[in-house]
Design a protein around this motif. Structure first.
Motif, PDB file in Angstrom:
ATOM      1  N   UNK A  92      49.075  53.353  40.340  1.00 33.54           N
ATOM      2  CA  UNK A  92      48.165  52.321  40.423  1.00 33.54           C
ATOM      3  C   UNK A  92      48.524  51.350  40.020  1.00 33.54           C
ATOM      4  N   UNK A  93      48.478  50.126  41.194  1.00 36.88           N
ATOM      5  CA  UNK A  93      48.545  48.874  40.883  1.00 36.88           C
ATOM      6  C   UNK A  93      47.351  47.895  40.854  1.00 36.88           C
ATOM      7  N   UNK A  94      46.991  47.378  39.651  1.00 39.63           N
ATOM      8  CA  UNK A  94      45.925  46.442  39.576  1.00 39.63           C
ATOM      9  C   UNK A  94      46.259  45.017  40.002  1.00 39.63           C
ATOM     10  N   UNK A  95      45.689  44.651  40.957  1.00 38.95           N
ATOM     11  CA  UNK A  95      45.834  43.093  41.441  1.00 38.95           C
ATOM     12  C   UNK A  95      44.728  42.422  40.848  1.00 38.95           C
ATOM     13  N   UNK A  96      45.067  41.661  39.790  1.00 36.24           N
ATOM     14  CA  UNK A  96      44.037  41.068  38.979  1.00 36.24           C
ATOM     15  C   UNK A  96      43.695  39.579  39.041  1.00 36.24           C
TER      16      UNK A  96
END
Length: 309
Positions: free
Chosen positions: A241-245
């Motif tokens: 999972x990549x969180x693009x914040x």
């Protein structure tokens, strides 16, 4: 930014439909049908159009697949509120990928409540063999957030500054839908983008179906938000999972993503000084983030896969 209905988005190369649990979904594709499949899921009151520029940018390396979430765009609208629950929305996603890529795992990205829907999917056991990676933009896992609220502050007052997204979602859920339909035309949506999310150099992706999109979005929020926050489940995933914040997002504070750390085996977090409507305001940044993450996952897989003798 224009406040007109969007008619100038990049057009998909192919369009088809799939039926999920009796609901017909409109599906759209860009790029080479033989390329790696990437599925993009939009949020509330949007349609597949919100991804049009991102999709066009990614066609060199991917077969990009989008679809109108049930009740939105040209997809059918179920009659019952229970048919907008996250498990039904995740089932729609699996129906789309089973039809589009039955033998090959897909990469995926969701924005806003599109990310919320995909959190439900990536925590499903089927995800282990069907989803290769997940990039989340402006959308937390509601169960993870609910578990955090229960553990951290069961008797404390919620601070509006820390949980603005939650509070705005509650207001959205409780707002009378007929009134909202009159008070939230495209020109108001554009004003919100400009005042809360910054100016965009290209039009907001508002479809001609915005009235029914708004109604469907309200029903999704009503069916899920308080339900999952009050009765959260333990939801884990092994999917990368990549969180693009979005660090300047007025709706989803960056701290809200901290809740998922303990429930995700492989988690990457990338802070971006951008607004809530990132797929529209910064499509190149989104496209590069997705492509780079997929490349990293491929490199990791190649490094651990034994060579044939």
């Amino acid at each position: 930014m224009t406040n007109q209905i969007d008619t100038d988005t990049p057009r998909p190369d192919r369009q088809w439909t799939v039926t999920a649990d009796g609901t017909e979904l409109a599906v759209y594709e860009w790029g080479d049908p033989a390329a790696a499949p990437l599925v993009l899921v939009h949020g509330l009151t949007d349609t597949h159009r919100v991804w049009a520029t991102v999709a066009a940018l990614l066609t060199d390396g991917f077969r990009v697949i989008t679809y109108d979430v049930r009740g939105h765009g040209h997809s059918a609208t179920p009659a019952l509120l229970s048919e907008f629950r996250l498990d039904r929305l995740a089932a729609d996603f699996f129906a789309v990928i089973d039809a589009a890529s039955p033998k090959r795992p897909v990469h995926t990205c969701g924005h806003g409540w599109g990310a919320v829907q995909l959190w439900e999917a990536v925590c499903d056991p089927r995800a282990n063999t069907r989803i290769a990676s997940f990039t989340a933009i402006s959308g937390p896992n509601l169960d993870h957030l609910g578990l955090w609220l229960r553990a951290a502050a069961p008797h404390a007052r919620l601070h509006a500054g820390d949980l603005g997204w939650w509070l705005s979602g509650v207001r959205w859920t409780l707002s009378p839908v007929p009134v909202a339909r009159r008070l939230y035309p495209p020109r108001v949506r554009t004003l919100l983008v400009e005042r809360l999310g910054g100016l965009s150099p290209i039009p907001a992706r508002i479809a001609r179906t915005w009235r029914t999109d708004l109604l469907a979005g309200a029903r999704i929020a009503q069916a899920n938000l308080l339900h999952h926050l009050r009765r959260p489940r333990v939801r884990r995933t092994a999917v990368p999972v990549q969180l693009l914040v979005d660090t300047t997002d007025p709706f989803v504070p960056a701290s809200i993503y901290d809740t998922s750390t303990r429930w995700v085996d492989r988690l990457w977090r990338c802070a971006v000084p951008a607004d809530h409507w990132l797929p529209v305001t910064e499509p190149l940044l989104v496209a590069e983030a997705i492509a780079n993450f997929v490349d990293d996952m491929r490199a990791d897989h190649a490094a651990i896969t034994p060579r044939s003798s």
